[in-house]
Design a protein around this motif. Sequence first.
Motif, PDB file in Angstrom:
ATOM      1  N   UNK A 173      -2.260  22.556  12.421  1.00 59.99           N
ATOM      2  CA  UNK A 173      -2.911  23.944  13.014  1.00 59.99           C
ATOM      3  C   UNK A 173      -2.208  24.655  14.166  1.00 59.99           C
ATOM      4  N   UNK A 174      -1.409  23.859  15.025  1.00 62.62           N
ATOM      5  CA  UNK A 174      -0.576  24.143  15.974  1.00 62.62           C
ATOM      6  C   UNK A 174       0.481  23.286  16.084  1.00 62.62           C
ATOM      7  N   UNK A 175       1.334  23.487  17.144  1.00 61.58           N
ATOM      8  CA  UNK A 175       2.300  22.817  17.483  1.00 61.58           C
ATOM      9  C   UNK A 175       1.808  21.363  17.866  1.00 61.58           C
ATOM     10  N   UNK A 176       0.627  21.150  18.385  1.00 60.74           N
ATOM     11  CA  UNK A 176       0.213  19.869  19.152  1.00 60.74           C
ATOM     12  C   UNK A 176      -0.810  19.295  17.981  1.00 60.74           C
ATOM     13  N   UNK A 177      -1.695  20.105  17.433  1.00 64.30           N
ATOM     14  CA  UNK A 177      -2.850  19.559  16.537  1.00 64.30           C
ATOM     15  C   UNK A 177      -2.624  19.678  15.153  1.00 64.30           C
ATOM     16  N   UNK A 178      -3.043  18.568  14.392  1.00 58.06           N
ATOM     17  CA  UNK A 178      -2.822  18.366  12.913  1.00 58.06           C
ATOM     18  C   UNK A 178      -4.230  17.729  12.573  1.00 58.06           C
ATOM     19  N   UNK A 179      -4.913  18.255  11.621  1.00 54.60           N
ATOM     20  CA  UNK A 179      -6.062  17.517  10.810  1.00 54.60           C
ATOM     21  C   UNK A 179      -5.779  16.946   9.439  1.00 54.60           C
ATOM     22  N   UNK A 180      -6.825  16.018   9.043  1.00 56.70           N
ATOM     23  CA  UNK A 180      -6.475  15.556   7.676  1.00 56.70           C
ATOM     24  C   UNK A 180      -7.796  15.286   6.907  1.00 56.70           C
ATOM     25  N   UNK A 181      -7.768  15.043   5.621  1.00 55.96           N
ATOM     26  CA  UNK A 181      -9.030  14.299   5.007  1.00 55.96           C
ATOM     27  C   UNK A 181      -8.036  13.638   3.973  1.00 55.96           C
ATOM     28  N   UNK A 182      -8.952  12.405   3.803  1.00 55.92           N
ATOM     29  CA  UNK A 182      -7.955  11.149   3.120  1.00 55.92           C
ATOM     30  C   UNK A 182      -8.901  10.572   2.332  1.00 55.92           C
ATOM     31  N   UNK A 183      -8.579  10.256   1.000  1.00 54.38           N
ATOM     32  CA  UNK A 183      -9.248   9.133   0.031  1.00 54.38           C
ATOM     33  C   UNK A 183      -8.683   7.871   0.017  1.00 54.38           C
ATOM     34  N   UNK A 184      -9.392   6.743   0.119  1.00 51.68           N
ATOM     35  CA  UNK A 184      -9.061   5.488   0.261  1.00 51.68           C
ATOM     36  C   UNK A 184      -9.763   4.501  -0.781  1.00 51.68           C
ATOM     37  N   UNK A 185      -9.250   3.859  -1.697  1.00 51.69           N
ATOM     38  CA  UNK A 185      -9.637   2.912  -2.637  1.00 51.69           C
ATOM     39  C   UNK A 185      -8.770   1.732  -2.589  1.00 51.69           C
ATOM     40  N   UNK A 186      -9.988   0.706  -2.665  1.00 51.19           N
ATOM     41  CA  UNK A 186      -9.341  -0.748  -2.760  1.00 51.19           C
ATOM     42  C   UNK A 186     -10.057  -1.500  -3.662  1.00 51.19           C
ATOM     43  N   UNK A 187      -9.231  -2.104  -4.713  1.00 54.84           N
ATOM     44  CA  UNK A 187      -9.521  -2.744  -5.865  1.00 54.84           C
ATOM     45  C   UNK A 187      -9.254  -3.940  -6.149  1.00 54.84           C
ATOM     46  N   UNK A 188     -10.075  -5.118  -5.874  1.00 56.42           N
ATOM     47  CA  UNK A 188      -9.682  -6.269  -6.002  1.00 56.42           C
ATOM     48  C   UNK A 188      -9.384  -6.771  -7.331  1.00 56.42           C
ATOM     49  N   UNK A 189      -8.548  -7.923  -7.565  1.00 50.38           N
ATOM     50  CA  UNK A 189      -8.533  -8.484  -8.985  1.00 50.38           C
ATOM     51  C   UNK A 189      -9.839  -8.969  -9.491  1.00 50.38           C
ATOM     52  N   UNK A 190     -10.660  -9.446  -8.658  1.00 52.09           N
ATOM     53  CA  UNK A 190     -12.117  -9.656  -8.839  1.00 52.09           C
ATOM     54  C   UNK A 190     -12.844  -9.390  -7.884  1.00 52.09           C
ATOM     55  N   UNK A 191     -14.011  -8.935  -8.414  1.00 50.11           N
ATOM     56  CA  UNK A 191     -15.100  -8.405  -7.234  1.00 50.11           C
ATOM     57  C   UNK A 191     -15.204  -6.853  -7.207  1.00 50.11           C
ATOM     58  N   UNK A 192     -15.987  -6.287  -6.400  1.00 53.85           N
ATOM     59  CA  UNK A 192     -16.390  -5.072  -6.570  1.00 53.85           C
ATOM     60  C   UNK A 192     -15.090  -4.237  -5.608  1.00 53.85           C
ATOM     61  N   UNK A 193     -15.039  -2.794  -5.900  1.00 54.20           N
ATOM     62  CA  UNK A 193     -14.199  -2.013  -5.288  1.00 54.20           C
ATOM     63  C   UNK A 193     -14.865  -1.424  -4.136  1.00 54.20           C
ATOM     64  N   UNK A 194     -14.086  -0.882  -3.011  1.00 55.98           N
ATOM     65  CA  UNK A 194     -14.733   0.042  -2.037  1.00 55.98           C
ATOM     66  C   UNK A 194     -13.825   1.348  -2.196  1.00 55.98           C
ATOM     67  N   UNK A 195     -14.383   2.352  -1.523  1.00 53.94           N
ATOM     68  CA  UNK A 195     -14.090   3.622  -1.565  1.00 53.94           C
ATOM     69  C   UNK A 195     -14.459   4.343  -0.111  1.00 53.94           C
TER      70      UNK A 195
END
Length: 250
Positions: A173-195
């Motif tokens: 947004x300026x020389x000093x400020x930056x904003x973000x939006x992020x999606x994160x997904x964790x998928x184990x070989x067994x068990x439930x995933x998270x997001x």
Amino acid sequence: MARAGECPSPQSEIATDRPDVTNSSLVVPDGSIQIENGLNTSGQSTGKGFDGSNSRLRFGIAPCLEVLVDVPSYVGRLTGTVDTGFTNVTPGVKWQVSGLPEPANLSVVVGIGLPTGTPAISGTGLQPYLQFPWSYELAGGWGISGMFTSFFRPSDLANHQTTEATFVIERKLSEKLALFAEYVSDTPSRGASTALLNIGGGYLLSRTEQLDFHLAFGLNRNSPDYIIGVGYSYRWDNVLGTAKRPMLRH
């Protein structure tokens, strides 16, 4: 930021591996030391807790190459039955691929979690990981980035491997400020995933100093309800004796 496709120099602005889960696709400059710190509080069905200082030390040992180490953080309980204790010491090596087309950056990280933490928090045994953070600069201050990580837990009979994938949209947004939006997904070989949906930003106090903040929300029942965090990072340049000094001409 360093120009896309090139490795950073001491004249580059600080580029950190926080506050988003996605790590920077850039290494620290040759000869520099960078310390990144943060504190989080989170809530889930079993209770509320906090963790810190979430410190990562990064050392630029050669052009386009750094070594890093995550030092133990403490996980504490505020309410409920949240497990408490320390995380592992996790050293690693990060190499930034040079010579890519100018809008793009890519790094390769290899690290290993050492069994120094509390088993209820960090698990048992050695825990290696392989990671690929990338970024691509767009026009008008926009950029996209992401990361693919494979975590291995040979000692965990229930889950030997977990895959993590992230994707970020960022706007400066300026020389000093930056904003973000992020999606994160964790998928184990067994068990439930998270997001998670993670939003936040960073503010440059100077070329080598940054404040940051983030707020994450769980997207399924297996994820934390929320995570709130703040952080501070600083870089010291030309302190390791590896960076080339300018030649004096008479």
